[in-house]
Design a protein around this motif. Structure first.
Motif, short mmCIF file in Angstrom:
data_model
loop_
_atom_site.label_atom_id
_atom_site.label_comp_id
_atom_site.label_asym_id
_atom_site.label_seq_id
_atom_site.Cartn_x
_atom_site.Cartn_y
_atom_site.Cartn_z
N ALA A 295 0.83 -1.20 0.00
CA ALA A 295 0.00 0.00 0.00
C ALA A 295 0.87 1.25 0.00
CB ALA A 295 -0.92 0.00 1.21
N GLU A 296 0.41 2.29 -0.74
CA GLU A 296 1.14 3.56 -0.74
C GLU A 296 1.00 4.29 0.59
OE1 GLU A 296 -1.00 2.79 -3.20
OE2 GLU A 296 0.37 2.44 -4.88
N GLU A 297 -0.14 4.09 1.24
CA GLU A 297 -0.37 4.77 2.52
C GLU A 297 -1.31 3.96 3.37
OE1 GLU A 297 -1.91 9.03 4.39
OE2 GLU A 297 -2.01 8.69 2.23
N VAL A 298 -0.95 3.84 4.66
CA VAL A 298 -1.80 3.18 5.65
C VAL A 298 -1.86 4.08 6.87
CG1 VAL A 298 -2.05 1.21 7.20
CG2 VAL A 298 -1.25 0.85 4.86
N ALA B 37 -4.08 1.86 -1.86
CA ALA B 37 -3.30 0.78 -2.47
C ALA B 37 -3.54 0.80 -3.98
CB ALA B 37 -3.68 -0.57 -1.88
N GLY B 38 -2.64 1.45 -4.71
CA GLY B 38 -2.81 1.55 -6.15
C GLY B 38 -4.08 2.29 -6.50
N ALA B 39 -4.94 1.66 -7.28
CA ALA B 39 -6.19 2.29 -7.69
C ALA B 39 -7.29 2.13 -6.65
CB ALA B 39 -6.65 1.69 -9.02
N SER C 122 -13.47 2.32 -2.81
CA SER C 122 -13.55 2.74 -4.21
C SER C 122 -12.40 2.16 -5.00
CB SER C 122 -13.53 4.27 -4.32
OG SER C 122 -12.26 4.79 -3.97
N ILE C 123 -12.58 2.14 -6.33
CA ILE C 123 -11.53 1.70 -7.23
C ILE C 123 -11.60 2.56 -8.49
CG2 ILE C 123 -13.00 -0.10 -8.26
CD1 ILE C 123 -10.38 -1.77 -8.55
N ASP C 124 -10.44 2.96 -8.97
CA ASP C 124 -10.32 3.75 -10.20
C ASP C 124 -9.79 2.87 -11.32
OD1 ASP C 124 -11.12 6.00 -8.82
OD2 ASP C 124 -9.09 6.70 -8.44
N THR C 125 -10.39 2.97 -12.49
CA THR C 125 -9.93 2.19 -13.64
C THR C 125 -9.98 3.07 -14.89
OG1 THR C 125 -12.19 1.40 -14.07
CG2 THR C 125 -10.76 0.00 -12.69
N PRO C 126 -9.13 2.79 -15.89
CA PRO C 126 -9.25 3.49 -17.17
C PRO C 126 -10.61 3.18 -17.80
CG PRO C 126 -7.15 2.32 -17.01
CD PRO C 126 -8.00 1.84 -15.87
N TRP C 127 -11.10 4.12 -18.60
CA TRP C 127 -12.44 3.93 -19.19
C TRP C 127 -12.49 4.65 -20.54
CZ3 TRP C 127 -16.50 6.83 -21.02
CH2 TRP C 127 -17.75 6.18 -21.14
#
Length: 498
Positions: free
Chosen positions: A251-254, A282-284, A311-316
């Motif tokens: 994870a980038e941040e906890v 953690a990533g997206a 939440s989760i981010d993905t290309p679209w």
């Protein structure tokens, strides 16, 4: 808040101090002899800039020696020994920095952390057997060389509360440069910090001066007792964060925070409850959880889940338009201890240097438990939003519209719902055409049937906003970094906001 050596300087401006605690840093191992002869670890001085500016203070639980005090310039919550200055506290908790001019410019905008390791010495309680971390919020005030920072559990709580609000709004990991240059962010922080300070003063029945003072030297038993109670939460949170770090090594941040909060007690009907907030980037993926813990002696056991956001981010869609899709699932506790959940989707893309986005919120659905809570699909949204942002003539503009079923434009772009698997079927040019025709320019006459709209205009040091209710707000960053907050009902005549 800074304390001048001649007297305690508490100002209205300083009520919007920021702070830092609980994030990402690891405590250094200090030998038992370090409490007697600490060896400071400092960033290499700039050979060109020989002038230094001093900052002194104390590390207080009781007075703590052998603790590492450091300045988080890049805002990542971890000590970088190559670029971030640090020292070790000595007898009576004393510490002292000699900052370069460059470092001193970042002191007002950076969190100061204290890593208290096992083996450090607390003059009241003896050798520290459980590691923990404390912090002092940025002051938003120029460092003078006459300043004193007393870092204690009381100053730490300021950041614990504020950082949670920042994370939920997406403003985590604030670096010195990002904070001092972002007029919009500084303006948003003002109300959050004021609320946090008011809440802390009310909850602990301590004045702002007591929170920032050396309560041991002042023989302030009330503040001392409060600090001892807070340390229980700091130690429990430090231990829980280590568990999370092992669970999420990539994870980038906890972050983990355990605290008490009068406002939450009133909201949920508890009395002197302990709350725990968990935040993971953690990533997206993003995850936030707030729970009520059982009691003071069981700060590792959950009583109720209060909130969960994931939440989760993905290309679209078209890669050339930088298309992105975010889907967030929310769970909240109800007054009767059942749970309601909903989903939010947001799709965005850029076209000709303009960012367009559409977001849809599903209706809330109730379930007996948090584990059972599953959102309804987004085919029939409860609320829809359109947003347009762009830069023009050196100014940044953003306009947000919100529509509900009773509004005429609620069915506009009705096929742009539940869009996860529709990228191949939806034409982005349709969306551009519709949004570009809306009165999104800052000076456009905005006679549109919306449940809400807001427009922003941001320049280097001023942000102006106006809303559907006819409310105007102007936030101006002064040369010393503080904010002037003004209101108007016409955008021409400005007075100080209440």
């Amino acid at each position: 808040m800074l304390v001048k050596k001649s007297k305690l300087a508490i100002s209205l401006v300083m009520a919007f101090a920021l702070g830092g605690c609980g994030g990402g840093g690891s405590s250094a191992t200090v030998e038992k002899t370090a409490a007697v002869k600490p060896k400071p670890v400092a960033a290499k001085p700039d050979p060109v800039k020989k002038t230094t500016i001093a900052l002194t203070g104390k590390v207080i639980d009781g007075y703590v020696s052998g603790a590492t005090v450091w300045l988080d310039i890049n805002g990542d919550g971890s000590l970088n020994e190559e670029s971030e200055p640090s020292v070790v506290s000595t007898e009576s908790g004393d510490y002292s920095f000699n900052f370069t001019q460059e470092q001193a410019l970042c002191v007002p905008y950076s969190t100061m952390y204290v890593d208290v390791p096992v083996g450090a010495m607390d003059e009241d309680l003896g050798e520290v057997t459980e590691a923990y971390q404390m912090s002092f919020p940025p002051s938003i005030e120029v460092l003078t060389g006459e300043d004193i920072r007393n870092i204690s559990p009381l100053t730490t709580v300021i950041w614990e509360q504020l950082s949670l609000q920042l994370q939920k709004s997406g403003n985590n990991n604030l670096s010195c440069d990002a904070l001092k240059e972002n007029i919009e962010l500084l303006a948003n922080l003002q109300s959050e910090i004021t609320n946090v300070m008011q809440n802390l003063v009310a909850h602990y029945n301590l004045s702002t001066e007591q929170i920032y003072s050396d309560f041991i030297a002042n023989n302030d038993s009330e503040a001392y007792d409060r600090a001892q109670a807070i340390v229980k939460g700091l130690k429990a949170a430090y231990k829980y964060k280590q568990e999370l770090d092992a669970q999420f090594p990539d994870a980038e941040e906890v972050r983990a925070v355990i605290y008490q909060d009068t406002a939450k007690d009133d909201e949920y009907g508890f009395e002197n409850a302990w709350y725990r907030d968990k935040v993971i980037f953690a990533g997206a993926e993003f995850f936030y959880e707030q729970v009520k813990l059982q009691n003071t002696d069981a700060l590792d056991k959950i009583d109720f889940i209060l909130t969960q956001l994931q939440s989760i981010d993905t290309p679209w869609g078209e890669e050339s338009l930088n298309g992105k899709l975010r889907i967030r699932d929310d769970v909240y506790i109800n007054a009767d201890r059942t749970y309601r959940c909903s989903s939010i989707e947001k799709v965005s893309f850029e076209n000709s240097n303009v960012l367009y986005s559409v977001d849809n919120t599903s209706p809330s659905v109730n379930f007996p438990t948090a584990d059972e809570c599953v959102s309804s699909n987004l085919d029939t949204p409860f609320e829809r939003g359109f947003s347009i942002s762009y830069t023009e003539s050196g100014a940044f503009y953003q306009t947000d519209f919100a529509f509900r079923e009773e509004n005429a434009d609620f069915q506009t772009l009705s096929n742009w719902v539940n869009v996860k698997d529709k990228a191949a079927d939806l034409d982005t040019q349709d969306l551009v055409t519709v949004l570009a025709a809306m009165p999104y320019k800052f000076d456009d006459e905005t006679s549109i049937d919306a449940s809400f709209w807001r427009k922003y205009k941001t320049t280097d040091n001023v942000r102006i906003s106006k809303t559907i209710e006819g409310q105007w707000v102007r936030d101006t960053r002064r040369e010393d970094g503080t904010m002037l907050h003004e209101c108007s009902d016409n955008g021409a005549d400005w007075t100080a906001c209440n």
